[in-house]
Structures are given as structure tokens and as C-alpha cells.
Design an enzyme around this catalytic site. Sequence first.
Site, short mmCIF file in Angstrom:
data_model
loop_
_atom_site.label_atom_id
_atom_site.label_comp_id
_atom_site.label_asym_id
_atom_site.label_seq_id
_atom_site.Cartn_x
_atom_site.Cartn_y
_atom_site.Cartn_z
N CYS A 143 45.16 36.39 36.03
CA CYS A 143 44.71 37.55 36.47
C CYS A 143 44.46 38.48 35.09
O CYS A 143 45.03 38.49 34.33
CB CYS A 143 45.93 38.26 37.18
SG CYS A 143 45.36 39.94 37.78
N HIS A 185 43.25 36.19 46.19
CA HIS A 185 43.72 36.81 45.13
C HIS A 185 43.14 38.24 45.07
O HIS A 185 43.79 39.04 44.83
CB HIS A 185 43.27 35.97 43.77
CG HIS A 185 43.91 36.59 42.74
ND1 HIS A 185 44.68 35.88 41.74
CD2 HIS A 185 43.60 37.86 41.93
CE1 HIS A 185 44.85 36.77 40.55
NE2 HIS A 185 44.24 37.84 40.83
N GLU A 186 41.73 38.46 45.20
CA GLU A 186 41.22 39.85 45.07
C GLU A 186 41.60 40.46 46.25
O GLU A 186 41.75 41.74 46.20
CB GLU A 186 39.60 39.62 45.30
CG GLU A 186 39.10 38.73 44.06
CD GLU A 186 39.67 39.24 42.85
OE1 GLU A 186 39.93 40.45 42.33
OE2 GLU A 186 40.06 38.50 41.85
N HIS A 189 44.72 42.41 45.62
CA HIS A 189 44.72 43.46 44.76
C HIS A 189 44.02 44.94 45.67
O HIS A 189 44.85 45.90 45.14
CB HIS A 189 43.23 43.14 43.77
CG HIS A 189 43.85 42.48 42.36
ND1 HIS A 189 45.00 42.92 41.66
CD2 HIS A 189 43.39 41.64 41.82
CE1 HIS A 189 45.14 41.93 40.60
NE2 HIS A 189 44.17 41.17 40.64
#
Length: 224
Positions: A143, A185-186, A189
Site C-alpha cells: 500500500c 483494496h481501494e 480505503h
Amino acid sequence: MTEHDHSHDHDHDHDHGHDHDHDHDHDHDHGHDHDHGPSAEEFERAQAEAARRRALQQIRQYPDPALQLKAHEVEIFDESLMNLVERMMGLMKDAGGVGLAATQIGILQRVFVFEPDDDGPKAIVNPVVSNVGSDKDSDEEGCLSLQNVRVDVERPTKLTLSGKDPEGNDVTYDLEGYGARVVQHELDHLDGVLIIDRTDAASRKEALGILRPTPVLTEPVLPR
Ligand SMILES: [Zn+2]
């Protein structure tokens, strides 16, 4: 997201890769080592590294609190949104990442940029995931906000991503494997969730050990 795995490998190669060694050996054979300055290739590599460092200085680093906040839905599609996306695209490219969420630059809007394949970078606003497959797979992720950390994360391998492009048009992407991993993953966030929250206890502990001695960037970064 992810600067993900691949960028870390990439960076590493740049610093210590075989290409470099090879060039060097070659020069050495011909005894020109000290006659010439850096080659064009070395110059380019140094410039890319400088750009990468500049980009990383603008990306929030753990334990920055912004990384744990939930972003808000975008309601207005205007020029400032376009500018945000453009800036994020530039940072993702310079940092050598394959994804970047707005929360990673301290902007709590549901926007991320990503590169799920070789087809070029994309931006999505107010992303929603559906049709999540039942198959799961575990793989290492890195990351841009957790430098030098790589942990295994288990995620579904197939999904549909839908949302808006920066102009406000509907977009849909059917993704599998790597691309599916990147967008999860995004999306994490945007909900304040990091890979260390998704890995096993032992890996998390190891990752926190790596993060502890890392100096935190305290210089304020002025918005462009
Ligand atoms: Zn990330």
C-alpha cells in the site's frame, strides 16, 4: 491501494536490479567506468525515483488519521472533482502504484483511481461492488500509505464495480483476479480500512513492527 505488490517489486528492481548490475559490468569491461557521467538510462531512473519520493510525500502515511476515516458520497460533479482525479492519476503514476484513493491524500470523498490491467488508468466516483463471487484467494498486497509492508489478504476473486466517471456518466467494470483485488483494496480505503486490518494477527503484528521505526512526514504539504 495498492501500490500494491507490484510497485514494491518494481521499486526494488530499480534500486538493486539486474539491469543496473549488468550495465555496470558492461561499462567495466570496457574500462569506461570513470570516463563518463551517468548514462541516459541512469538519469531517467534517478528522475523517476525523485518523482516517486515527491509523490509519496503527498500521500498520507500510516498512522495518519485520515486513513481510518470513511469518505462521503460525491454529490457535485464539477471542475474541482476533475482536478482531484487528475492530481490522483499523476500521483499514482509517479508513486508507481496501481491504485490510489482520495482518503490517501486526505480528501474524504468517495473517489479512487486504479489500473486493473494494461488498458490504462481509470477513475471511479461513488463506487459500489456487486455480484461478488464466492471464490476467494489470498495474495500479498502492499500500500502506498504503508511503505515497506506486504501482507497476505484474502479477497473474493470476482466482482462487478459500478459507479460514475468524473463527468457523472454511469460506468461498470466486470473484474476478475488482479483487477478485482485492486478495486477491493481501494474501496476499503474509502471506508477507512487498511490491509493490516484484513490480514491475520501475526502478519499485522509484524507489519506494525516495520511501520513503527518509519519516520512520519511532518512537513505540511500545501494543496496545489
Ligand atoms: Zn492502499
